[in-house]
Design a protein around this motif. Structure first.
Motif, PDB file in Angstrom:
ATOM      1  N   PHE A 117     -20.358  33.159  15.334  1.00  0.00           N
ATOM      2  CA  PHE A 117     -20.236  33.065  13.880  1.00  0.00           C
ATOM      3  C   PHE A 117     -19.320  34.151  13.324  1.00  0.00           C
ATOM      4  O   PHE A 117     -19.536  35.336  13.578  1.00  0.00           O
ATOM      5  CB  PHE A 117     -21.619  33.224  13.232  1.00  0.00           C
ATOM      6  N   VAL A 118     -18.312  33.714  12.552  1.00  0.00           N
ATOM      7  CA  VAL A 118     -17.410  34.622  11.845  1.00  0.00           C
ATOM      8  C   VAL A 118     -17.489  34.272  10.364  1.00  0.00           C
ATOM      9  O   VAL A 118     -17.175  33.139   9.978  1.00  0.00           O
ATOM     10  CB  VAL A 118     -15.950  34.483  12.349  1.00  0.00           C
ATOM     11  N   LEU A 119     -17.929  35.218   9.551  1.00  0.00           N
ATOM     12  CA  LEU A 119     -17.993  34.999   8.105  1.00  0.00           C
ATOM     13  C   LEU A 119     -16.570  35.100   7.557  1.00  0.00           C
ATOM     14  O   LEU A 119     -15.915  36.120   7.728  1.00  0.00           O
ATOM     15  CB  LEU A 119     -18.906  36.034   7.442  1.00  0.00           C
ATOM     16  N   THR A 120     -16.085  34.042   6.923  1.00  0.00           N
ATOM     17  CA  THR A 120     -14.700  34.045   6.440  1.00  0.00           C
ATOM     18  C   THR A 120     -14.590  34.068   4.922  1.00  0.00           C
ATOM     19  O   THR A 120     -13.500  34.292   4.393  1.00  0.00           O
ATOM     20  CB  THR A 120     -13.916  32.837   6.998  1.00  0.00           C
ATOM     21  N   GLU A 121     -15.708  33.820   4.226  1.00  0.00           N
ATOM     22  CA  GLU A 121     -15.666  33.853   2.762  1.00  0.00           C
ATOM     23  C   GLU A 121     -17.072  34.091   2.229  1.00  0.00           C
ATOM     24  O   GLU A 121     -18.049  33.575   2.763  1.00  0.00           O
ATOM     25  CB  GLU A 121     -15.144  32.514   2.234  1.00  0.00           C
ATOM     26  N   ALA A 122     -17.157  34.874   1.162  1.00  0.00           N
ATOM     27  CA  ALA A 122     -18.413  35.082   0.432  1.00  0.00           C
ATOM     28  C   ALA A 122     -18.028  35.300  -1.026  1.00  0.00           C
ATOM     29  O   ALA A 122     -17.733  36.414  -1.442  1.00  0.00           O
ATOM     30  CB  ALA A 122     -19.192  36.260   0.995  1.00  0.00           C
ATOM     31  N   THR A 123     -17.985  34.206  -1.780  1.00  0.00           N
ATOM     32  CA  THR A 123     -17.459  34.224  -3.136  1.00  0.00           C
ATOM     33  C   THR A 123     -18.541  33.871  -4.143  1.00  0.00           C
ATOM     34  O   THR A 123     -19.187  32.818  -4.023  1.00  0.00           O
ATOM     35  CB  THR A 123     -16.308  33.192  -3.262  1.00  0.00           C
ATOM     36  N   LEU A 124     -18.713  34.727  -5.141  1.00  0.00           N
ATOM     37  CA  LEU A 124     -19.636  34.393  -6.227  1.00  0.00           C
ATOM     38  C   LEU A 124     -18.993  33.318  -7.096  1.00  0.00           C
ATOM     39  O   LEU A 124     -17.943  33.535  -7.688  1.00  0.00           O
ATOM     40  CB  LEU A 124     -19.954  35.632  -7.067  1.00  0.00           C
ATOM     41  N   ARG A 125     -19.614  32.145  -7.120  1.00  0.00           N
ATOM     42  CA  ARG A 125     -19.114  31.057  -7.968  1.00  0.00           C
ATOM     43  C   ARG A 125     -19.705  31.163  -9.362  1.00  0.00           C
ATOM     44  O   ARG A 125     -19.088  30.772 -10.329  1.00  0.00           O
ATOM     45  CB  ARG A 125     -19.490  29.700  -7.365  1.00  0.00           C
ATOM     46  N   LYS A 126     -20.912  31.646  -9.429  1.00  0.00           N
ATOM     47  CA  LYS A 126     -21.637  31.899 -10.674  1.00  0.00           C
ATOM     48  C   LYS A 126     -22.398  33.193 -10.439  1.00  0.00           C
ATOM     49  O   LYS A 126     -22.548  33.621  -9.295  1.00  0.00           O
ATOM     50  CB  LYS A 126     -22.617  30.756 -10.965  1.00  0.00           C
ATOM     51  N   PRO A 127     -22.932  33.820 -11.475  1.00  0.00           N
ATOM     52  CA  PRO A 127     -23.638  35.087 -11.272  1.00  0.00           C
ATOM     53  C   PRO A 127     -24.777  35.016 -10.247  1.00  0.00           C
ATOM     54  O   PRO A 127     -25.059  35.998  -9.578  1.00  0.00           O
ATOM     55  CB  PRO A 127     -24.174  35.437 -12.663  1.00  0.00           C
ATOM     56  N   LYS A 128     -25.389  33.856 -10.097  1.00  0.00           N
ATOM     57  CA  LYS A 128     -26.518  33.732  -9.175  1.00  0.00           C
ATOM     58  C   LYS A 128     -26.269  32.708  -8.078  1.00  0.00           C
ATOM     59  O   LYS A 128     -27.205  32.155  -7.507  1.00  0.00           O
ATOM     60  CB  LYS A 128     -27.794  33.388  -9.948  1.00  0.00           C
ATOM     61  N   GLU A 129     -24.989  32.465  -7.772  1.00  0.00           N
ATOM     62  CA  GLU A 129     -24.642  31.481  -6.743  1.00  0.00           C
ATOM     63  C   GLU A 129     -23.467  31.989  -5.915  1.00  0.00           C
ATOM     64  O   GLU A 129     -22.381  32.209  -6.441  1.00  0.00           O
ATOM     65  CB  GLU A 129     -24.282  30.141  -7.395  1.00  0.00           C
ATOM     66  N   LEU A 130     -23.709  32.146  -4.622  1.00  0.00           N
ATOM     67  CA  LEU A 130     -22.691  32.620  -3.687  1.00  0.00           C
ATOM     68  C   LEU A 130     -22.295  31.481  -2.768  1.00  0.00           C
ATOM     69  O   LEU A 130     -23.166  30.800  -2.204  1.00  0.00           O
ATOM     70  CB  LEU A 130     -23.246  33.776  -2.855  1.00  0.00           C
ATOM     71  N   GLN A 131     -20.995  31.248  -2.631  1.00  0.00           N
ATOM     72  CA  GLN A 131     -20.532  30.284  -1.637  1.00  0.00           C
ATOM     73  C   GLN A 131     -20.086  31.058  -0.414  1.00  0.00           C
ATOM     74  O   GLN A 131     -19.284  31.985  -0.519  1.00  0.00           O
ATOM     75  CB  GLN A 131     -19.369  29.435  -2.152  1.00  0.00           C
ATOM     76  N   SER A 132     -20.623  30.672   0.728  1.00  0.00           N
ATOM     77  CA  SER A 132     -20.204  31.297   1.977  1.00  0.00           C
ATOM     78  C   SER A 132     -19.456  30.274   2.819  1.00  0.00           C
ATOM     79  O   SER A 132     -19.700  29.071   2.734  1.00  0.00           O
ATOM     80  CB  SER A 132     -21.407  31.841   2.754  1.00  0.00           C
ATOM     81  N   ARG A 133     -18.539  30.775   3.598  1.00  0.00           N
ATOM     82  CA  ARG A 133     -17.807  29.951   4.560  1.00  0.00           C
ATOM     83  C   ARG A 133     -17.893  30.697   5.885  1.00  0.00           C
ATOM     84  O   ARG A 133     -17.551  31.882   5.960  1.00  0.00           O
ATOM     85  CB  ARG A 133     -16.356  29.780   4.140  1.00  0.00           C
ATOM     86  N   THR A 134     -18.353  29.993   6.886  1.00  0.00           N
ATOM     87  CA  THR A 134     -18.516  30.597   8.194  1.00  0.00           C
ATOM     88  C   THR A 134     -17.793  29.752   9.219  1.00  0.00           C
ATOM     89  O   THR A 134     -18.005  28.539   9.286  1.00  0.00           O
ATOM     90  CB  THR A 134     -20.013  30.699   8.564  1.00  0.00           C
TER      91      THR A 134
END
Length: 159
Positions: A117-134
């Motif tokens: 597993f390589v974490l490639t993205e961790a972006t807050l889309r909203k104040p209480k919602e994180l989008q991760s891409r692995t």
């Protein structure tokens, strides 16, 4: 409860600092004929290449039965629980899908697989919602070519 779920959670800051890094590698998971048969029953896909060892040996280039690609993919959940850290303050995480998923090599019955597993993205889309891409690679023990590679998306929600 499985020990892998008892790891202490990390802060959002620490999690986001993992972007671009390999987070970890799961343990090996056996894909034996019994697991393949149970999966075939669940999804009602009994194609001989999965469930008939004698016929698969005679009639395919695999030399054995092979796991359903989606069976291998479904093991990403347990593999990720072993590797990916929980984030402090989360209420839940959900699958958001895949931007890319490729099945590169068949997984023969009796093989063991593990996830890298390589974490490639961790972006807050909203104040209480994180989008991760692995980026996940599922390796087959003793083989050069992986079973699958995927860009796996998840949404993580905070209280």
């Amino acid at each position: 409860m499985n020990e892998v779920w008892k790891k202490p959670p990390v802060s959002l800051e620490i999690y986001r600092a993992m972007v671009g890094k390999e987070v970890g590698v799961s343990s090996w998971h056996l894909i034996d004929q019994s697991r393949i048969n149970v999966y075939a029953d669940v999804i009602e896909d009994h194609q001989f290449i999965h469930v008939d060892p004698e016929r698969a040996k005679k009639e395919t280039a695999f030399g054995n039965t092979v796991a359903h690609g989606f069976l291998t993919m479904s093991l990403l959940s347990i593999m990720s629980y072993e590797v990916m850290p929980a984030i402090q303050g989360t209420t839940m995480g959900v699958n958001y899908g895949f931007d890319r998923l490729r099945f590169l090599s068949p997984v023969r019955a009796g093989s063991r697989v593990r996830g890298r597993f390589v974490l490639t993205e961790a972006t807050l889309r909203k104040p209480k919602e994180l989008q991760s891409r692995t980026n996940v690679t599922v390796e087959i023990e003793g083989e050069q070519k992986p079973a699958l590679v995927a860009d796996w998306l998840g949404l993580i929600y905070f209280a």
